[in-house]
Motif scaffolding. Structure first.
Motif, PDB file in Angstrom:
ATOM      1  N   ALA A 101       0.834  -1.199   0.000  1.00  0.00           N
ATOM      2  CA  ALA A 101       0.000   0.000   0.000  1.00  0.00           C
ATOM      3  C   ALA A 101       0.867   1.246   0.000  1.00  0.00           C
ATOM      4  CB  ALA A 101      -0.903  -0.004   1.238  1.00  0.00           C
ATOM      5  N   PRO A 102       0.307   2.384  -0.447  1.00  0.00           N
ATOM      6  CA  PRO A 102       1.067   3.630  -0.387  1.00  0.00           C
ATOM      7  C   PRO A 102       1.461   3.961   1.048  1.00  0.00           C
ATOM      8  CG  PRO A 102      -0.921   3.878  -1.730  1.00  0.00           C
ATOM      9  CD  PRO A 102      -1.012   2.543  -1.048  1.00  0.00           C
ATOM     10  N   VAL A 103       2.518   4.740   1.201  1.00  0.00           N
ATOM     11  CA  VAL A 103       2.951   5.146   2.529  1.00  0.00           C
ATOM     12  C   VAL A 103       1.864   5.969   3.191  1.00  0.00           C
ATOM     13  CG1 VAL A 103       4.639   6.498   3.807  1.00  0.00           C
ATOM     14  CG2 VAL A 103       5.367   5.138   1.858  1.00  0.00           C
ATOM     15  N   PRO A 104       1.442   5.622   4.432  1.00  0.00           N
ATOM     16  CA  PRO A 104       0.435   6.412   5.125  1.00  0.00           C
ATOM     17  C   PRO A 104       0.903   7.840   5.346  1.00  0.00           C
ATOM     18  CG  PRO A 104       0.778   4.302   6.213  1.00  0.00           C
ATOM     19  CD  PRO A 104       1.870   4.465   5.194  1.00  0.00           C
ATOM     20  N   LEU A 105      -0.061   8.732   5.479  1.00  0.00           N
ATOM     21  CA  LEU A 105       0.245  10.143   5.637  1.00  0.00           C
ATOM     22  C   LEU A 105      -0.266  10.659   6.971  1.00  0.00           C
ATOM     23  CD1 LEU A 105      -0.803  11.448   2.103  1.00  0.00           C
ATOM     24  CD2 LEU A 105       1.467  10.741   2.850  1.00  0.00           C
ATOM     25  N   SER A 159       7.520  -0.203 -10.119  1.00  0.00           N
ATOM     26  CA  SER A 159       7.126  -1.560 -10.495  1.00  0.00           C
ATOM     27  C   SER A 159       6.874  -2.449  -9.282  1.00  0.00           C
ATOM     28  CB  SER A 159       8.205  -2.197 -11.381  1.00  0.00           C
ATOM     29  OG  SER A 159       8.354  -1.492 -12.595  1.00  0.00           O
ATOM     30  N   THR A 160       7.688  -2.313  -8.243  1.00  0.00           N
ATOM     31  CA  THR A 160       7.537  -3.177  -7.073  1.00  0.00           C
ATOM     32  C   THR A 160       6.335  -2.788  -6.228  1.00  0.00           C
ATOM     33  OG1 THR A 160       8.975  -1.810  -5.679  1.00  0.00           O
ATOM     34  CG2 THR A 160      10.020  -3.594  -6.947  1.00  0.00           C
ATOM     35  N   GLY A 161       6.011  -1.495  -6.184  1.00  0.00           N
ATOM     36  CA  GLY A 161       4.909  -1.042  -5.353  1.00  0.00           C
ATOM     37  C   GLY A 161       5.231  -0.978  -3.875  1.00  0.00           C
ATOM     38  N   TRP A 162       6.497  -1.190  -3.501  1.00  0.00           N
ATOM     39  CA  TRP A 162       6.856  -1.112  -2.091  1.00  0.00           C
ATOM     40  C   TRP A 162       6.812   0.333  -1.615  1.00  0.00           C
ATOM     41  CZ3 TRP A 162      11.622  -4.840  -2.584  1.00  0.00           C
ATOM     42  CH2 TRP A 162      11.176  -6.158  -2.422  1.00  0.00           C
ATOM     43  N   PRO A 163       6.378   0.571  -0.371  1.00  0.00           N
ATOM     44  CA  PRO A 163       6.255   1.941   0.123  1.00  0.00           C
ATOM     45  C   PRO A 163       7.576   2.594   0.514  1.00  0.00           C
ATOM     46  CG  PRO A 163       5.583   0.412   1.821  1.00  0.00           C
ATOM     47  CD  PRO A 163       5.826  -0.408   0.576  1.00  0.00           C
ATOM     48  N   LEU A 164       8.649   1.794   0.627  1.00  0.00           N
ATOM     49  CA  LEU A 164       9.926   2.335   1.082  1.00  0.00           C
ATOM     50  C   LEU A 164      11.064   1.816   0.221  1.00  0.00           C
ATOM     51  CD1 LEU A 164      11.724   3.843   3.121  1.00  0.00           C
ATOM     52  CD2 LEU A 164      11.663   1.776   4.556  1.00  0.00           C
ATOM     53  N   ASN A 165      11.876   2.732  -0.272  1.00  0.00           N
ATOM     54  CA  ASN A 165      13.040   2.392  -1.084  1.00  0.00           C
ATOM     55  C   ASN A 165      14.195   3.284  -0.634  1.00  0.00           C
ATOM     56  OD1 ASN A 165      11.513   0.764  -3.375  1.00  0.00           O
ATOM     57  ND2 ASN A 165      10.363   2.653  -3.033  1.00  0.00           N
ATOM     58  N   VAL A 166      15.223   2.676  -0.057  1.00  0.00           N
ATOM     59  CA  VAL A 166      16.360   3.433   0.470  1.00  0.00           C
ATOM     60  C   VAL A 166      17.552   3.251  -0.458  1.00  0.00           C
ATOM     61  CG1 VAL A 166      17.946   3.727   2.411  1.00  0.00           C
ATOM     62  CG2 VAL A 166      15.527   3.203   2.833  1.00  0.00           C
ATOM     63  N   GLY A 199       7.144   4.808  -3.366  1.00  0.00           N
ATOM     64  CA  GLY A 199       6.987   4.141  -4.645  1.00  0.00           C
ATOM     65  C   GLY A 199       6.843   5.066  -5.825  1.00  0.00           C
ATOM     66  N   ASP A 200       6.549   6.340  -5.561  1.00  0.00           N
ATOM     67  CA  ASP A 200       6.459   7.338  -6.629  1.00  0.00           C
ATOM     68  C   ASP A 200       7.705   8.204  -6.712  1.00  0.00           C
ATOM     69  OD1 ASP A 200       3.847   6.640  -7.504  1.00  0.00           O
ATOM     70  OD2 ASP A 200       2.985   7.714  -5.797  1.00  0.00           O
ATOM     71  N   CYS A 201       8.749   7.800  -5.975  1.00  0.00           N
ATOM     72  CA  CYS A 201      10.026   8.519  -5.947  1.00  0.00           C
ATOM     73  C   CYS A 201       9.935   9.885  -5.286  1.00  0.00           C
ATOM     74  CB  CYS A 201      10.626   8.641  -7.350  1.00  0.00           C
ATOM     75  SG  CYS A 201      11.218   7.072  -7.969  1.00  0.00           S
ATOM     76  N   SER A 202       8.979  10.035  -4.380  1.00  0.00           N
ATOM     77  CA  SER A 202       8.938  11.228  -3.544  1.00  0.00           C
ATOM     78  C   SER A 202       9.787  10.973  -2.309  1.00  0.00           C
ATOM     79  CB  SER A 202       7.505  11.554  -3.130  1.00  0.00           C
ATOM     80  OG  SER A 202       6.722  11.893  -4.251  1.00  0.00           O
ATOM     81  N   SER A 203      10.489  12.004  -1.859  1.00  0.00           N
ATOM     82  CA  SER A 203      11.391  11.865  -0.725  1.00  0.00           C
ATOM     83  C   SER A 203      10.626  11.629   0.576  1.00  0.00           C
ATOM     84  CB  SER A 203      12.240  13.129  -0.598  1.00  0.00           C
ATOM     85  OG  SER A 203      13.099  13.062   0.514  1.00  0.00           O
ATOM     86  N   LEU A 204      11.168  10.752   1.417  1.00  0.00           N
ATOM     87  CA  LEU A 204      10.616  10.495   2.747  1.00  0.00           C
ATOM     88  C   LEU A 204      11.626  10.928   3.808  1.00  0.00           C
ATOM     89  CD1 LEU A 204       9.278   6.844   2.209  1.00  0.00           C
ATOM     90  CD2 LEU A 204       7.930   8.950   2.242  1.00  0.00           C
ATOM     91  N   PRO A 205      11.164  11.510   4.925  1.00  0.00           N
ATOM     92  CA  PRO A 205      12.084  11.836   6.012  1.00  0.00           C
ATOM     93  C   PRO A 205      12.719  10.557   6.552  1.00  0.00           C
ATOM     94  CG  PRO A 205       9.920  12.869   6.337  1.00  0.00           C
ATOM     95  CD  PRO A 205       9.771  11.879   5.227  1.00  0.00           C
TER      96      PRO A 205
END
Length: 203
Positions: free
Chosen positions: A5-9, A158-165, A185-191
């Protein structure tokens, strides 16, 4: 349980990633081993699966698992690179050592083991070395960093994972130096915040 699922907000702000210092150490140890074998002909990759939980106020990364790279042997991987990735992202990806394709059997094993422990597969972490120093002459003007490449962006979506480091690692003046950055998953930056071991003084 595999979290896709998308990263919760929180409101309109993405949840921060709280990263285990032990997970980071394990990955850096593995990455340093691969780094030692990098040559202009072999840009050795390093990849790990990140495990943890989605809390109300953060993504908690508590564990890491490693699997086999079957980029050069799995028929699906070979077809994906030949038919899609090389035409889209360039002939550099014809090199079977350059990229990572996690063995499906290993991902299944990792997912089942995580589920048994009440953990989710949150995503992945992978190495970006200072390829502009280690690679062939044609790479000199194209430095990597902790930011995703166009190829990374394709994989993240493609993977749909919510976290990519992404971990950028370089060797300078006799030591290793690294930078981490987290992306959804959309290549937006996460803290991204790395845990400080208990008892360590902070100035």
């Amino acid at each position: 349980m595999t979290s896709t699922a998308p990263v919760p907000l929180i409101g309109k702000t993405a949840l921060p990633v709280l990263f285990s210092d032990d997970v980071l150490r394990q990955f850096l140890d593995a990455a340093a081993v691969e780094y030692a074998f990098i040559t202009p002909e072999e840009p050795r990759p390093c990849f790990g699966v990140l495990l943890g939980v989605v809390a109300e106020d953060a993504l908690l990364v508590t564990d890491i698992a490693f699997g086999r790279n079957v980029r050069g042997t799995d028929p699906a991987a070979r077809a994906e690179f030949a038919d899609t990735i090389v035409p889209r992202f360039g002939s550099a990806y014809e090199n079977e050592v350059r990229a990572w394709w996690l063995a499906p059997a290993d991902l299944l094993r990792i997912t089942r083991a995580a589920d048994a422990r009440g953990l989710d597969v949150l995503g992945s972490i992978h190495l970006h070395p200072d390829w502009h120093r280690l690679g062939p002459e044609c790479e000199r003007g194209r430095p990597l960093s902790e930011r995703p490449t166009p190829m990374d962006s394709y994989v993240f979506r493609s993977t749909g994972w919510p976290l990519n480091v992404v971990c950028y690692l370089e060797r300078r003046h006799g030591g290793f130096y690294y930078t981490l950055a987290a992306w959804d998953g959309d290549c937006s930056s996460l803290p991204l915040r790395v845990h400080t071991p208990a008892g360590k003084e902070i100035a």
